[in-house]
Design an enzyme around this catalytic site. Structure first.
Site, PDB file in Angstrom:
ATOM      1  N   SER A  22      31.179   7.584 -14.876  1.00  0.00           N
ATOM      2  CA  SER A  22      29.803   7.383 -15.341  1.00  0.00           C
ATOM      3  C   SER A  22      29.408   8.527 -16.267  1.00  0.00           C
ATOM      4  CB  SER A  22      28.844   7.318 -14.141  1.00  0.00           C
ATOM      5  OG  SER A  22      28.972   6.082 -13.488  1.00  0.00           O
ATOM      6  N   GLY A  23      29.439   8.230 -17.588  1.00  0.00           N
ATOM      7  CA  GLY A  23      28.977   9.200 -18.579  1.00  0.00           C
ATOM      8  C   GLY A  23      27.476   9.025 -18.766  1.00  0.00           C
ATOM      9  N   THR A  33      28.574  10.510 -25.310  1.00  0.00           N
ATOM     10  CA  THR A  33      27.179  10.839 -25.630  1.00  0.00           C
ATOM     11  C   THR A  33      27.135  12.229 -26.242  1.00  0.00           C
ATOM     12  OG1 THR A  33      26.600   9.611 -23.633  1.00  0.00           O
ATOM     13  CG2 THR A  33      24.846  10.943 -24.663  1.00  0.00           C
ATOM     14  N   THR A  68      21.044   8.000 -49.511  1.00  0.00           N
ATOM     15  CA  THR A  68      20.582   8.641 -48.274  1.00  0.00           C
ATOM     16  C   THR A  68      21.408   8.222 -47.060  1.00  0.00           C
ATOM     17  OG1 THR A  68      18.352   8.573 -49.204  1.00  0.00           O
ATOM     18  CG2 THR A  68      18.539   9.048 -46.839  1.00  0.00           C
ATOM     19  N   ASP A  99      34.247  14.683 -15.972  1.00  0.00           N
ATOM     20  CA  ASP A  99      34.894  13.780 -16.935  1.00  0.00           C
ATOM     21  C   ASP A  99      35.811  14.574 -17.851  1.00  0.00           C
ATOM     22  OD1 ASP A  99      32.688  15.025 -18.119  1.00  0.00           O
ATOM     23  OD2 ASP A  99      32.229  13.326 -19.417  1.00  0.00           O
ATOM     24  N   LYS A 108      32.315   3.504 -17.146  1.00  0.00           N
ATOM     25  CA  LYS A 108      33.611   2.838 -17.362  1.00  0.00           C
ATOM     26  C   LYS A 108      34.308   2.791 -16.017  1.00  0.00           C
ATOM     27  CE  LYS A 108      32.928   5.766 -20.013  1.00  0.00           C
ATOM     28  NZ  LYS A 108      31.677   6.478 -20.342  1.00  0.00           N
TER      29      LYS A 108
HETATM   30  N1  LIG Z   1      28.806  -0.892 -26.845  1.00  0.00           N
HETATM   31  C1  LIG Z   1      28.409   0.384 -26.958  1.00  0.00           C
HETATM   32  N2  LIG Z   1      27.287   0.793 -26.344  1.00  0.00           N
HETATM   33  C2  LIG Z   1      26.894   2.089 -26.426  1.00  0.00           C
HETATM   34  N3  LIG Z   1      27.557   3.039 -27.109  1.00  0.00           N
HETATM   35  C3  LIG Z   1      28.683   2.664 -27.741  1.00  0.00           C
HETATM   36  C4  LIG Z   1      29.167   1.337 -27.685  1.00  0.00           C
HETATM   37  N4  LIG Z   1      30.312   1.274 -28.409  1.00  0.00           N
HETATM   38  C5  LIG Z   1      30.530   2.494 -28.887  1.00  0.00           C
HETATM   39  N5  LIG Z   1      29.536   3.337 -28.518  1.00  0.00           N
HETATM   40  C6  LIG Z   1      29.484   4.726 -28.920  1.00  0.00           C
HETATM   41  O1  LIG Z   1      30.038   5.441 -27.816  1.00  0.00           O
HETATM   42  C7  LIG Z   1      29.181   6.492 -27.420  1.00  0.00           C
HETATM   43  C8  LIG Z   1      29.187   6.529 -25.925  1.00  0.00           C
HETATM   44  O2  LIG Z   1      30.547   6.652 -25.560  1.00  0.00           O
HETATM   45  P1  LIG Z   1      30.923   6.796 -24.056  1.00  0.00           P
HETATM   46  O3  LIG Z   1      32.293   7.391 -24.022  1.00  0.00           O
HETATM   47  O4  LIG Z   1      30.687   5.538 -23.324  1.00  0.00           O
HETATM   48  O5  LIG Z   1      29.830   7.870 -23.599  1.00  0.00           O
HETATM   49  P2  LIG Z   1      29.566   8.497 -22.174  1.00  0.00           P
HETATM   50  O6  LIG Z   1      30.904   8.728 -21.527  1.00  0.00           O
HETATM   51  O7  LIG Z   1      28.822   9.740 -22.519  1.00  0.00           O
HETATM   52  O8  LIG Z   1      28.722   7.497 -21.438  1.00  0.00           O
HETATM   53  C9  LIG Z   1      27.805   6.177 -27.958  1.00  0.00           C
HETATM   54  O9  LIG Z   1      27.174   7.371 -28.328  1.00  0.00           O
HETATM   55  C10 LIG Z   1      28.087   5.258 -29.161  1.00  0.00           C
HETATM   56  O10 LIG Z   1      28.157   6.014 -30.362  1.00  0.00           O
HETATM   57  C1  LIG Z   2      29.522  17.651 -21.578  1.00  0.00           C
HETATM   58  C2  LIG Z   2      29.071  16.384 -20.887  1.00  0.00           C
HETATM   59  C3  LIG Z   2      27.577  16.192 -20.983  1.00  0.00           C
HETATM   60  C4  LIG Z   2      29.771  15.191 -21.554  1.00  0.00           C
HETATM   61  O1  LIG Z   2      29.301  14.035 -20.919  1.00  0.00           O
HETATM   62  P1  LIG Z   2      29.272  12.611 -21.659  1.00  0.00           P
HETATM   63  O2  LIG Z   2      29.029  12.848 -23.101  1.00  0.00           O
HETATM   64  O3  LIG Z   2      30.609  12.037 -21.412  1.00  0.00           O
HETATM   65  O4  LIG Z   2      28.181  11.837 -21.005  1.00  0.00           O
HETATM   66  C5  LIG Z   2      29.508  16.410 -19.390  1.00  0.00           C
HETATM   67  O5  LIG Z   2      30.870  16.727 -19.336  1.00  0.00           O
HETATM   68  C6  LIG Z   2      28.728  17.425 -18.573  1.00  0.00           C
HETATM   69  O6  LIG Z   2      27.651  17.133 -18.108  1.00  0.00           O
HETATM   70  N1  LIG Z   2      29.337  18.640 -18.363  1.00  0.00           N
HETATM   71  C7  LIG Z   2      28.743  19.645 -17.509  1.00  0.00           C
HETATM   72  C8  LIG Z   2      28.545  20.924 -18.283  1.00  0.00           C
HETATM   73  C9  LIG Z   2      29.870  21.534 -18.797  1.00  0.00           C
HETATM   74  O7  LIG Z   2      30.904  20.829 -18.849  1.00  0.00           O
HETATM   75  O8  LIG Z   2      29.847  22.742 -19.160  1.00  0.00           O
HETATM   76  K   LIG Z   3      32.537  10.558 -21.351  1.00  0.00           K
END
Ligand SMILES: Nc1ncnc2c1ncn2[C@@H]1O[C@H](COP(=O)(O)OP(=O)(O)O)[C@@H](O)[C@H]1O
Ligand SMILES: CC(C)(COP(=O)(O)O)[C@@H](O)C(=O)NCCC(=O)O
Ligand SMILES: [K+]
Length: 246
Positions: free
Chosen positions: A6-7, A123, A172, A98, A12
């Site tokens: 869970s990001g 993210t 732009t 993660d 996933k």
């Molecule tokens: N279907 C989708 N929904 C949301 N974000 C997506 C999607 N496909 C690609 N992305 C991109 O992937 C990023 C999120 O990736 P992900 O690895 O799921 O993030 P996290 O692990 O932080 O939840 C978003 O910032 C966006 O740019």
């Molecule tokens: C850096 C992150 C925000 C990335 O998370 P994601 O973009 O996958 O949601 C995550 O790994 C996190 O919360 N880390 C804790 C702080 C650190 O790793 O220093």
């Molecule tokens: K992630």
């Protein structure tokens, strides 16, 4: 075994067979977890390992789902050392789990390589270095969408959404899209160069996360050695973490 990552944007998941192969995988926007229908393949699992970096609300949603599925589960945490990989974070447990899981999966995949750069384009975008069986540190960069949205929300005239990557942008949308892309690729290339001079060897670059596929073409252009796209790196690492315990 069920692994869940869970990001901050999406959750996933993957069902692993006993031989470590992924039998089924899926993704769900965190905003849609309340409506998530438990896949039948989850019922084949006895146990789940969950990596949550998205805070309490998502943790509560995952707990409810796992209880509904009747699965025992454990919350994954980064450690000082797992499967021979050392975690040099000042407070090892404070490393995003993660990130740690992706590092472990990359470490196992490229055990014979001198150095590896693990990019998780989520993210937030993380750029983590492995050298001599250790995670030696990494960067946290705003993710692609986060940077685009920052431009959109904080300027009146900029809308990067519909832009394209151009070397010398002349409108732009292209200017802002290319600017965000260059900021991200620049950080990755710079960190790879630093790792290369630190270890006097060309690092293997592996990339995962929702934006990985979008970044691959330009990364392939800028890197001599083709970067590796590994979609399920975090889930693979979670599987390794859990299997190491049993
Ligand atoms: N279907 C989708 N929904 C949301 N974000 C997506 C999607 N496909 C690609 N992305 C991109 O992937 C990023 C999120 O990736 P992900 O690895 O799921 O993030 P996290 O692990 O932080 O939840 C978003 O910032 C966006 O740019
Ligand atoms: C850096 C992150 C925000 C990335 O998370 P994601 O973009 O996958 O949601 C995550 O790994 C996190 O919360 N880390 C804790 C702080 C650190 O790793 O220093
Ligand atoms: K992630």
């Amino acid at each position: 075994m069920l692994a869940i990552d869970s990001g901050n944007t999406r959750t996933k998941w993957a069902v692993f067979a006993d031989d470590g192969r992924i039998q089924e995988a899926g993704v769900c926007l965190n905003a849609e977890l309340a409506a998530f229908v438990i896949p039948p393949s989850w019922q084949l699992c006895k146990h789940a390992i969950v990596a949550n970096v998205a805070g309490e609300r998502v943790a509560a949603s995952m707990t409810a789902l796992l209880k509904k599925a009747g699965l025992s589960y454990v919350w994954a945490k980064a450690e000082a050392e797992t499967l021979g990989l050392k975690n040099k974070y000042e407070v090892p447990e404070s490393l995003g789990v993660d990130r740690w899981a992706a590092l472990l999966a990359a470490f196992k995949r490229y055990l014979n390589q001198p150095a590896c750069l693990v990019v998780n384009a989520g993210t937030a975008l993380t750029i983590d270095a492995i050298y001599q069986n250790a995670f030696i540190g990494g960067l946290i960069v705003p993710g692609f969408s986060m940077m685009q949205n920052a431009l959109l929300q904080n300027t009146s005239a900029v809308n990067p959404q519909s832009g394209q990557a151009k070397t010398f942008p002349l409108n732009t949308a292209d200017a802002s899209y290319s600017g965000v892309l260059s900021a991200i690729v620049g950080a990755i290339v710079m960190q790879a160069d630093k790792l290369e001079s630190h270890c006097q060897d060309v690092p293997t670059v592996v990339i995962t996360g929702g934006d990985a596929a979008m970044l691959m073409p330009i990364l392939t252009q800028v890197f001599g050695a083709k970067p590796v796209l590994a979609d399920n790196l975090v889930l693979e690492g979670l599987y390794l973490m859990e299997r190491a315990k049993s």
